[in-house]
Design a protein around this motif. Sequence first.
Motif, mmCIF file in Angstrom:
data_model
loop_
_atom_site.group_PDB
_atom_site.id
_atom_site.type_symbol
_atom_site.label_atom_id
_atom_site.label_comp_id
_atom_site.label_asym_id
_atom_site.label_seq_id
_atom_site.Cartn_x
_atom_site.Cartn_y
_atom_site.Cartn_z
ATOM 1 N N GLN A 53 -56.340 -18.979 -16.163
ATOM 2 C CA GLN A 53 -55.602 -17.774 -16.527
ATOM 3 C C GLN A 53 -54.435 -17.532 -15.571
ATOM 4 O OE1 GLN A 53 -59.386 -15.280 -16.949
ATOM 5 N NE2 GLN A 53 -58.103 -14.372 -18.522
ATOM 6 N N ASP A 54 -54.695 -17.714 -14.280
ATOM 7 C CA ASP A 54 -53.632 -17.501 -13.291
ATOM 8 C C ASP A 54 -52.500 -18.506 -13.461
ATOM 9 O OD1 ASP A 54 -55.179 -15.476 -12.363
ATOM 10 O OD2 ASP A 54 -55.639 -16.350 -10.412
ATOM 11 N N ALA A 55 -52.839 -19.721 -13.918
ATOM 12 C CA ALA A 55 -51.816 -20.747 -14.137
ATOM 13 C C ALA A 55 -51.075 -20.547 -15.457
ATOM 14 C CB ALA A 55 -52.458 -22.134 -14.107
ATOM 15 N N GLY A 56 -51.542 -19.612 -16.263
ATOM 16 C CA GLY A 56 -50.876 -19.313 -17.524
ATOM 17 C C GLY A 56 -51.218 -20.241 -18.667
ATOM 18 N N VAL A 57 -52.271 -21.077 -18.511
ATOM 19 C CA VAL A 57 -52.628 -22.006 -19.584
ATOM 20 C C VAL A 57 -53.756 -21.455 -20.457
ATOM 21 C CG1 VAL A 57 -51.843 -24.018 -18.306
ATOM 22 C CG2 VAL A 57 -54.232 -23.298 -18.095
ATOM 23 N N ALA A 58 -54.382 -20.360 -20.029
ATOM 24 C CA ALA A 58 -55.418 -19.710 -20.822
ATOM 25 C C ALA A 58 -55.101 -18.224 -20.919
ATOM 26 C CB ALA A 58 -56.798 -19.914 -20.192
ATOM 27 N N SER A 59 -55.105 -17.706 -22.136
ATOM 28 C CA SER A 59 -54.857 -16.275 -22.323
ATOM 29 C C SER A 59 -56.098 -15.471 -21.981
ATOM 30 C CB SER A 59 -54.443 -16.003 -23.773
ATOM 31 O OG SER A 59 -55.466 -16.420 -24.668
ATOM 32 N N SER A 60 -57.256 -16.088 -22.201
ATOM 33 C CA SER A 60 -58.534 -15.456 -21.868
ATOM 34 C C SER A 60 -59.579 -16.551 -21.722
ATOM 35 C CB SER A 60 -58.960 -14.470 -22.962
ATOM 36 O OG SER A 60 -59.186 -15.167 -24.181
ATOM 37 N N VAL A 61 -60.657 -16.240 -21.017
ATOM 38 C CA VAL A 61 -61.771 -17.175 -20.878
ATOM 39 C C VAL A 61 -63.069 -16.402 -21.059
ATOM 40 C CG1 VAL A 61 -62.922 -18.880 -19.417
ATOM 41 C CG2 VAL A 61 -60.453 -18.550 -19.211
ATOM 42 N N THR A 62 -63.903 -16.853 -21.977
ATOM 43 C CA THR A 62 -65.222 -16.261 -22.162
ATOM 44 C C THR A 62 -66.263 -17.250 -21.660
ATOM 45 O OG1 THR A 62 -65.307 -17.105 -24.439
ATOM 46 C CG2 THR A 62 -64.531 -14.851 -24.123
ATOM 47 N N TYR A 63 -67.337 -16.721 -21.091
ATOM 48 C CA TYR A 63 -68.354 -17.574 -20.459
ATOM 49 C C TYR A 63 -69.701 -17.407 -21.159
ATOM 50 C CZ TYR A 63 -64.777 -17.364 -16.830
ATOM 51 O OH TYR A 63 -63.590 -17.417 -16.149
ATOM 52 N N ASP A 64 -70.404 -18.513 -21.284
ATOM 53 C CA ASP A 64 -71.733 -18.505 -21.911
ATOM 54 C C ASP A 64 -72.691 -19.276 -21.018
ATOM 55 O OD1 ASP A 64 -73.906 -18.381 -23.582
ATOM 56 O OD2 ASP A 64 -73.127 -19.792 -25.076
ATOM 57 N N ASN A 65 -73.600 -18.566 -20.341
ATOM 58 C CA ASN A 65 -74.613 -19.213 -19.499
ATOM 59 C C ASN A 65 -75.794 -19.635 -20.349
ATOM 60 O OD1 ASN A 65 -73.237 -17.164 -17.392
ATOM 61 N ND2 ASN A 65 -74.171 -18.851 -16.270
ATOM 62 N N LYS A 66 -76.154 -20.891 -20.271
ATOM 63 C CA LYS A 66 -77.281 -21.419 -21.036
ATOM 64 C C LYS A 66 -78.026 -22.415 -20.139
ATOM 65 C CE LYS A 66 -77.700 -20.483 -24.728
ATOM 66 N NZ LYS A 66 -78.433 -19.395 -25.412
ATOM 67 N N GLY A 67 -78.944 -21.878 -19.303
ATOM 68 C CA GLY A 67 -79.612 -22.702 -18.306
ATOM 69 C C GLY A 67 -80.845 -23.420 -18.822
ATOM 70 N N GLY A 68 -81.323 -24.358 -18.011
ATOM 71 C CA GLY A 68 -82.562 -25.060 -18.288
ATOM 72 C C GLY A 68 -82.410 -26.548 -18.435
ATOM 73 N N ALA A 69 -83.442 -27.266 -17.975
ATOM 74 C CA ALA A 69 -83.531 -28.720 -18.139
ATOM 75 C C ALA A 69 -82.337 -29.448 -17.547
ATOM 76 C CB ALA A 69 -83.707 -29.087 -19.615
ATOM 77 N N ALA A 70 -81.922 -29.031 -16.348
ATOM 78 C CA ALA A 70 -80.811 -29.673 -15.628
ATOM 79 C C ALA A 70 -79.523 -29.690 -16.461
ATOM 80 C CB ALA A 70 -81.184 -31.094 -15.204
ATOM 81 N N GLY A 71 -79.364 -28.674 -17.297
ATOM 82 C CA GLY A 71 -78.154 -28.575 -18.112
ATOM 83 C C GLY A 71 -78.286 -29.141 -19.509
ATOM 84 N N ALA A 72 -79.424 -29.786 -19.805
ATOM 85 C CA ALA A 72 -79.580 -30.441 -21.107
ATOM 86 C C ALA A 72 -79.607 -29.441 -22.257
ATOM 87 C CB ALA A 72 -80.845 -31.296 -21.124
ATOM 88 N N ILE A 73 -80.144 -28.249 -22.021
ATOM 89 C CA ILE A 73 -80.180 -27.228 -23.073
ATOM 90 C C ILE A 73 -78.755 -26.778 -23.411
ATOM 91 C CG2 ILE A 73 -80.903 -24.866 -23.619
ATOM 92 C CD1 ILE A 73 -83.452 -25.400 -21.984
ATOM 93 N N GLY A 74 -77.969 -26.537 -22.367
ATOM 94 C CA GLY A 74 -76.576 -26.164 -22.589
ATOM 95 C C GLY A 74 -75.783 -27.287 -23.228
ATOM 96 N N LEU A 75 -76.040 -28.520 -22.800
ATOM 97 C CA LEU A 75 -75.349 -29.682 -23.366
ATOM 98 C C LEU A 75 -75.623 -29.799 -24.857
ATOM 99 C CD1 LEU A 75 -73.739 -32.353 -23.168
ATOM 100 C CD2 LEU A 75 -75.870 -33.476 -22.443
#
Length: 319
Positions: A53-75
């Motif tokens: 955002q500070d670099a002007g390449v993103a107008s906004s950023v939304t985040y989604d935390n999805k933990g578990g299994a060393a990242g495999a659930i999020g993957l």
Amino acid sequence: MRRDTFLKSLAALAAAGALPLSARAAAAIRMLLPANPGGGWDTTGRALGKAMQDAGVASSVTYDNKGGAAGAIGLAQFVNSAKGDPNSLMVMGSVMVGGIITGKPPVNLSQATPIARLTSEYNVFVLPANSPFKSMAEVIAQLKKDPGSVKWGGGSRGSTEHIAAAMIAREVGVDPAKINYVAFRGGGEAIAAILGGNVTIGGGGYSEMAEYINTKKMVPVAVTSGQRLKGSSVPTLKEQGINVEIGNWRGVYAPPGITAQQRKALIDMVAQATKSKSWAESIEKNDWTPAWMAGDEFGAFVDAEFASMRATMVKAGMV
């Protein structure tokens, strides 16, 4: 060329990612963080989002935390739900590689698109402030006496701290299969367990533990680097006669199904972000080491990491 025709052409080029950054509108980025809040991936993703955002390449950023299994659930969520989306990114790193090796999930990083490696970092092992042990030597003595009585706390199974614990056991003559490792879904949970004295010894990225080390809520007893970290007096494992050195790195992937032009656009956007003042401040604040590598070179690096880490884990008795 008529103005409306020109504008339609410009829009088409922008959608394809074929325009230079200066000619494209900033994107609304969706950032998948495959861990619970408070850990290294969460910190990295949010720092990158702010830098974009500070670099002007993103107008906004939304985040989604999805933990578990060393990242495999999020993957799995990322691969299945973000396919073809040129404005989505997922934070990942060596922990995910280790988790895939040990957990054998139905999804793999080969199904997603490598964008860039961002940072590298070494881990620190710490004791709770009220621990009866005062040094790594005392922990090792207890480990040799009764392996199961030493409760190691850290990230998901296959994380760098898990691998390091198994390697330490093997180096001091203890069967790695006998270590009592407690895996947590994110750095925040692991830190809470250490602070609460619910584990004997904990491991994690130095940046995650620095606040608690500085306030003496945790006692650092070893780092996994080859040499002492800059500005730190914490001894390495090697200094203490334990021949173990292992690092941690983090990067970002895009979903499957994006075009080559869209991939290049994302690489350019992330590169711009890493040149921002915001990113430089995050690097310094978190004691990260810049480790930029992008595109196919990064993909080849990840493939090599899979082979190397698998060999290390087999040797340590983990797989």
